[in-house]
Design a protein around this motif. Sequence first.
Motif, PDB file in Angstrom:
ATOM      1  N   LYS A 153     -35.983  -1.814 -16.973  1.00  0.00           N
ATOM      2  CA  LYS A 153     -34.574  -2.177 -16.927  1.00  0.00           C
ATOM      3  C   LYS A 153     -33.658  -0.961 -16.984  1.00  0.00           C
ATOM      4  O   LYS A 153     -32.739  -0.831 -16.184  1.00  0.00           O
ATOM      5  CB  LYS A 153     -34.247  -3.149 -18.066  1.00  0.00           C
ATOM      6  N   GLU A 154     -33.922  -0.040 -17.899  1.00  0.00           N
ATOM      7  CA  GLU A 154     -33.029   1.118 -18.037  1.00  0.00           C
ATOM      8  C   GLU A 154     -33.045   1.997 -16.790  1.00  0.00           C
ATOM      9  O   GLU A 154     -32.054   2.636 -16.477  1.00  0.00           O
ATOM     10  CB  GLU A 154     -33.385   1.932 -19.277  1.00  0.00           C
ATOM     11  N   LEU A 155     -34.161   2.013 -16.077  1.00  0.00           N
ATOM     12  CA  LEU A 155     -34.268   2.810 -14.860  1.00  0.00           C
ATOM     13  C   LEU A 155     -33.602   2.115 -13.676  1.00  0.00           C
ATOM     14  O   LEU A 155     -32.962   2.756 -12.851  1.00  0.00           O
ATOM     15  CB  LEU A 155     -35.742   3.092 -14.551  1.00  0.00           C
ATOM     16  N   MET A 156     -33.746   0.800 -13.599  1.00  0.00           N
ATOM     17  CA  MET A 156     -33.360   0.083 -12.392  1.00  0.00           C
ATOM     18  C   MET A 156     -32.005  -0.623 -12.453  1.00  0.00           C
ATOM     19  O   MET A 156     -31.316  -0.708 -11.443  1.00  0.00           O
ATOM     20  CB  MET A 156     -34.430  -0.955 -12.042  1.00  0.00           C
ATOM     21  N   LEU A 157     -31.615  -1.164 -13.614  1.00  0.00           N
ATOM     22  CA  LEU A 157     -30.390  -1.952 -13.691  1.00  0.00           C
ATOM     23  C   LEU A 157     -29.188  -1.123 -13.247  1.00  0.00           C
ATOM     24  O   LEU A 157     -28.975  -0.008 -13.724  1.00  0.00           O
ATOM     25  CB  LEU A 157     -30.180  -2.484 -15.110  1.00  0.00           C
ATOM     26  N   ASN A 158     -28.460  -1.663 -12.296  1.00  0.00           N
ATOM     27  CA  ASN A 158     -27.264  -1.038 -11.710  1.00  0.00           C
ATOM     28  C   ASN A 158     -27.565   0.234 -10.926  1.00  0.00           C
ATOM     29  O   ASN A 158     -26.679   1.051 -10.697  1.00  0.00           O
ATOM     30  CB  ASN A 158     -26.198  -0.771 -12.781  1.00  0.00           C
ATOM     31  N   SER A 159     -28.821   0.395 -10.478  1.00  0.00           N
ATOM     32  CA  SER A 159     -29.171   1.562  -9.666  1.00  0.00           C
ATOM     33  C   SER A 159     -28.833   1.347  -8.194  1.00  0.00           C
ATOM     34  O   SER A 159     -28.790   2.292  -7.420  1.00  0.00           O
ATOM     35  CB  SER A 159     -30.653   1.896  -9.816  1.00  0.00           C
ATOM     36  N   CYS A 160     -28.615   0.089  -7.793  1.00  0.00           N
ATOM     37  CA  CYS A 160     -28.250  -0.231  -6.409  1.00  0.00           C
ATOM     38  C   CYS A 160     -27.735  -1.662  -6.371  1.00  0.00           C
ATOM     39  O   CYS A 160     -27.739  -2.370  -7.390  1.00  0.00           O
ATOM     40  CB  CYS A 160     -29.462  -0.064  -5.472  1.00  0.00           C
ATOM     41  N   TYR A 161     -27.322  -2.098  -5.211  1.00  0.00           N
ATOM     42  CA  TYR A 161     -26.788  -3.452  -5.054  1.00  0.00           C
ATOM     43  C   TYR A 161     -27.819  -4.509  -5.441  1.00  0.00           C
ATOM     44  O   TYR A 161     -27.499  -5.482  -6.123  1.00  0.00           O
ATOM     45  CB  TYR A 161     -26.317  -3.669  -3.607  1.00  0.00           C
ATOM     46  N   GLY A 162     -29.060  -4.323  -5.020  1.00  0.00           N
ATOM     47  CA  GLY A 162     -30.103  -5.301  -5.316  1.00  0.00           C
ATOM     48  C   GLY A 162     -30.380  -5.449  -6.800  1.00  0.00           C
ATOM     49  O   GLY A 162     -30.732  -6.537  -7.264  1.00  0.00           O
ATOM     50  N   PHE A 163     -30.206  -4.380  -7.558  1.00  0.00           N
ATOM     51  CA  PHE A 163     -30.441  -4.420  -8.994  1.00  0.00           C
ATOM     52  C   PHE A 163     -29.134  -4.408  -9.790  1.00  0.00           C
ATOM     53  O   PHE A 163     -29.111  -4.019 -10.949  1.00  0.00           O
ATOM     54  CB  PHE A 163     -31.330  -3.243  -9.426  1.00  0.00           C
ATOM     55  N   ARG A 164     -28.055  -4.874  -9.168  1.00  0.00           N
ATOM     56  CA  ARG A 164     -26.763  -4.885  -9.846  1.00  0.00           C
ATOM     57  C   ARG A 164     -26.757  -5.919 -10.968  1.00  0.00           C
ATOM     58  O   ARG A 164     -27.502  -6.894 -10.953  1.00  0.00           O
ATOM     59  CB  ARG A 164     -25.644  -5.178  -8.845  1.00  0.00           C
ATOM     60  N   HIS A 165     -25.902  -5.676 -11.936  1.00  0.00           N
ATOM     61  CA  HIS A 165     -25.704  -6.611 -13.035  1.00  0.00           C
ATOM     62  C   HIS A 165     -25.181  -7.927 -12.459  1.00  0.00           C
ATOM     63  O   HIS A 165     -24.227  -7.938 -11.694  1.00  0.00           O
ATOM     64  CB  HIS A 165     -24.710  -6.018 -14.039  1.00  0.00           C
TER      65      HIS A 165
END
Length: 179
Positions: A153-165
């Motif tokens: 989660k800390e690596l991926m969340l909000n890293s791009c549109y697909g993993f946006r909050h």
Amino acid sequence: MTEITREPMHRRLIDLQGYLRSDGLWEVEAELQDTKTYEIDLMERGRVPVGGFLHHMRFVLVVNESLEIIDTRAEMLATPYPDCNGAQRQYKELIGLRIRSGWLEEAKQVIGKQTGCTHLTELLPAMATAVIQTIRGYQIQQDRENKMARKGKELMLNSCYGFRHGGRAQIALWPDEEQ
């Protein structure tokens, strides 16, 4: 109205492959090839035929599960100038760096402009993504208790549109995350 046509002039191929090694480390290998659709004359190499390599390079990052760079291998098989090969050794300076947010600026600093190769350095962002996809993709598939999804989660969340909050991936992987 006249139809606009295109004539191929330059081709750059970049191939990235990720590997799990028998010693438990991971490798991502990038290969870059530049070719032209016409002959080119280089000062020191002479004539390069149609489809011959202007650039042909391989670059390997060896990393551990913490995304720390353990080793590198840079190989310049074809370059416009013979002294380009001198930049290969500079990529050993990446050893010890960890792929994470902001790492690319640190990598560029240790490589340097005049001591590095523009084309090898340009491969680093794509190689970092391939490292993460190679390691995390495999780990998630092996993770029956879904621990990696929570850990990632800390690596991926909000890293791009697909993993946006608030996106589908966030809701599926981390449903407890506040909306």
